[in-house]
Motif scaffolding. Structure first.
Motif, short mmCIF file in Angstrom:
data_model
loop_
_atom_site.label_atom_id
_atom_site.label_comp_id
_atom_site.label_asym_id
_atom_site.label_seq_id
_atom_site.Cartn_x
_atom_site.Cartn_y
_atom_site.Cartn_z
N GLY A 15 0.78 -1.21 0.00
CA GLY A 15 0.00 0.00 0.00
C GLY A 15 0.82 1.27 0.00
O GLY A 15 0.28 2.36 -0.11
N TRP A 16 2.14 1.16 0.15
CA TRP A 16 3.01 2.34 0.14
C TRP A 16 3.15 2.84 -1.28
O TRP A 16 3.68 2.15 -2.15
N THR A 17 2.67 4.05 -1.51
CA THR A 17 2.77 4.67 -2.82
C THR A 17 3.99 5.60 -2.84
O THR A 17 4.66 5.78 -1.83
N ILE A 18 4.20 6.23 -3.99
CA ILE A 18 5.29 7.22 -4.06
C ILE A 18 5.03 8.37 -3.09
O ILE A 18 5.97 8.97 -2.58
N ALA A 19 3.77 8.65 -2.80
CA ALA A 19 3.44 9.72 -1.85
C ALA A 19 3.89 9.35 -0.43
O ALA A 19 4.41 10.19 0.30
N HIS A 20 3.71 8.09 -0.05
CA HIS A 20 4.16 7.65 1.28
C HIS A 20 5.68 7.74 1.38
O HIS A 20 6.22 8.17 2.40
N TRP A 21 6.37 7.35 0.33
CA TRP A 21 7.84 7.45 0.33
C TRP A 21 8.27 8.90 0.42
O TRP A 21 9.19 9.22 1.15
N ALA A 22 7.63 9.77 -0.35
CA ALA A 22 7.98 11.19 -0.29
C ALA A 22 7.74 11.74 1.11
O ALA A 22 8.57 12.50 1.64
N ALA A 23 6.64 11.37 1.73
CA ALA A 23 6.33 11.83 3.09
C ALA A 23 7.37 11.33 4.09
O ALA A 23 7.78 12.07 4.99
N ALA A 24 7.83 10.11 3.93
CA ALA A 24 8.81 9.53 4.85
C ALA A 24 10.16 10.22 4.77
O ALA A 24 10.88 10.33 5.77
N PHE A 25 10.50 10.73 3.58
CA PHE A 25 11.83 11.31 3.38
C PHE A 25 11.80 12.82 3.23
O PHE A 25 12.77 13.42 2.78
N GLY A 26 10.68 13.44 3.62
CA GLY A 26 10.61 14.90 3.62
C GLY A 26 10.44 15.54 2.26
O GLY A 26 10.83 16.69 2.07
N GLY A 27 9.84 14.83 1.34
CA GLY A 27 9.72 15.32 -0.03
C GLY A 27 8.51 16.20 -0.30
O GLY A 27 7.62 15.82 -1.05
N PHE A 47 -5.01 10.80 -4.89
CA PHE A 47 -3.88 9.89 -4.75
C PHE A 47 -3.17 10.13 -3.42
O PHE A 47 -2.76 9.19 -2.75
N LEU A 48 -3.02 11.40 -3.05
CA LEU A 48 -2.36 11.74 -1.79
C LEU A 48 -3.15 11.24 -0.58
O LEU A 48 -2.58 11.03 0.48
N LYS A 49 -4.44 11.05 -0.74
CA LYS A 49 -5.29 10.60 0.37
C LYS A 49 -5.27 9.09 0.57
O LYS A 49 -5.82 8.60 1.56
N ARG A 50 -4.64 8.36 -0.34
CA ARG A 50 -4.63 6.90 -0.21
C ARG A 50 -3.93 6.45 1.06
O ARG A 50 -2.92 7.01 1.46
N ALA A 51 -4.47 5.42 1.65
CA ALA A 51 -3.87 4.83 2.84
C ALA A 51 -3.17 3.53 2.46
O ALA A 51 -3.51 2.90 1.45
N THR A 52 -2.20 3.14 3.27
CA THR A 52 -1.52 1.87 3.07
C THR A 52 -2.47 0.73 3.41
O THR A 52 -3.57 0.95 3.92
N ASN A 53 -2.01 -0.49 3.18
CA ASN A 53 -2.85 -1.66 3.48
C ASN A 53 -3.23 -1.72 4.96
O ASN A 53 -4.27 -2.27 5.31
N ASP A 54 -2.39 -1.14 5.82
CA ASP A 54 -2.72 -1.15 7.25
C ASP A 54 -3.26 0.19 7.74
O ASP A 54 -3.27 0.48 8.94
N GLY A 55 -3.71 1.05 6.80
CA GLY A 55 -4.43 2.26 7.16
C GLY A 55 -3.62 3.53 7.36
O GLY A 55 -4.17 4.54 7.79
N LYS A 56 -2.33 3.51 7.06
CA LYS A 56 -1.51 4.70 7.27
C LYS A 56 -1.63 5.68 6.10
O LYS A 56 -1.47 5.31 4.95
N THR A 57 -1.88 6.94 6.43
CA THR A 57 -1.91 8.00 5.43
C THR A 57 -0.51 8.62 5.34
O THR A 57 0.38 8.28 6.14
N ALA A 67 4.62 10.69 7.73
CA ALA A 67 5.42 11.88 8.04
C ALA A 67 5.65 12.01 9.54
O ALA A 67 6.77 12.34 9.98
N ALA A 68 4.63 11.75 10.33
CA ALA A 68 4.78 11.83 11.78
C ALA A 68 5.73 10.76 12.29
O ALA A 68 6.58 11.03 13.15
N ALA A 69 5.63 9.55 11.77
CA ALA A 69 6.49 8.45 12.20
C ALA A 69 7.96 8.74 11.90
O ALA A 69 8.84 8.31 12.65
#
Length: 100
Positions: free
Chosen positions: A42-54, A71-81, A86-88
């Motif tokens: 469920g991790w999209t390019i948006a999740h990766w960008a959020a994780a690395f400050g993009g 697309f930015l609103k999509r959640a991972t398979n376990d519900g993470k936006t 970004a918070a993690a």
């Protein structure tokens, strides 16, 4: 196209802030926007960008035809936006961009 762990070159480009590479993938015959939408767990390019400050990548995704805000609103398979991610990863700038 897809590594054993499920990540694509698009995921890596998003993590490194590679908007030009993401644009190239979008415009490349045989890849395109559909390739940018692929996800592993469920991790999209948006999740990766959020994780690395993009923030720049997230802004690009927001304005990209075929991706955009939904697309930015999509959640991972376990519900993470992207906000959860970004918070993690303590990406305050990303959280501020999401808020604004």
């Amino acid at each position: 196209r897809v590594a054993n762990d499920g990540w694509t070159v698009a995921h890596w480009a998003a993590a490194s802030g590679g908007r030009d590479v993401l644009r190239w993938i979008r415009d490349c015959d045989g890849l395109g926007v559909g390739f940018l939408k692929q996800a592993s767990n469920g991790w999209t390019i948006a999740h990766w960008a959020a994780a690395f400050g993009g923030r720049d990548v997230l802004q690009w995704i927001c304005g990209c035809e075929g991706l955009g805000l939904e697309f930015l609103k999509r959640a991972t398979n376990d519900g993470k936006t992207i906000a959860h991610v970004a918070a993690a990863y303590a990406m305050r700038d990303v959280l501020e961009w999401i808020r604004d």
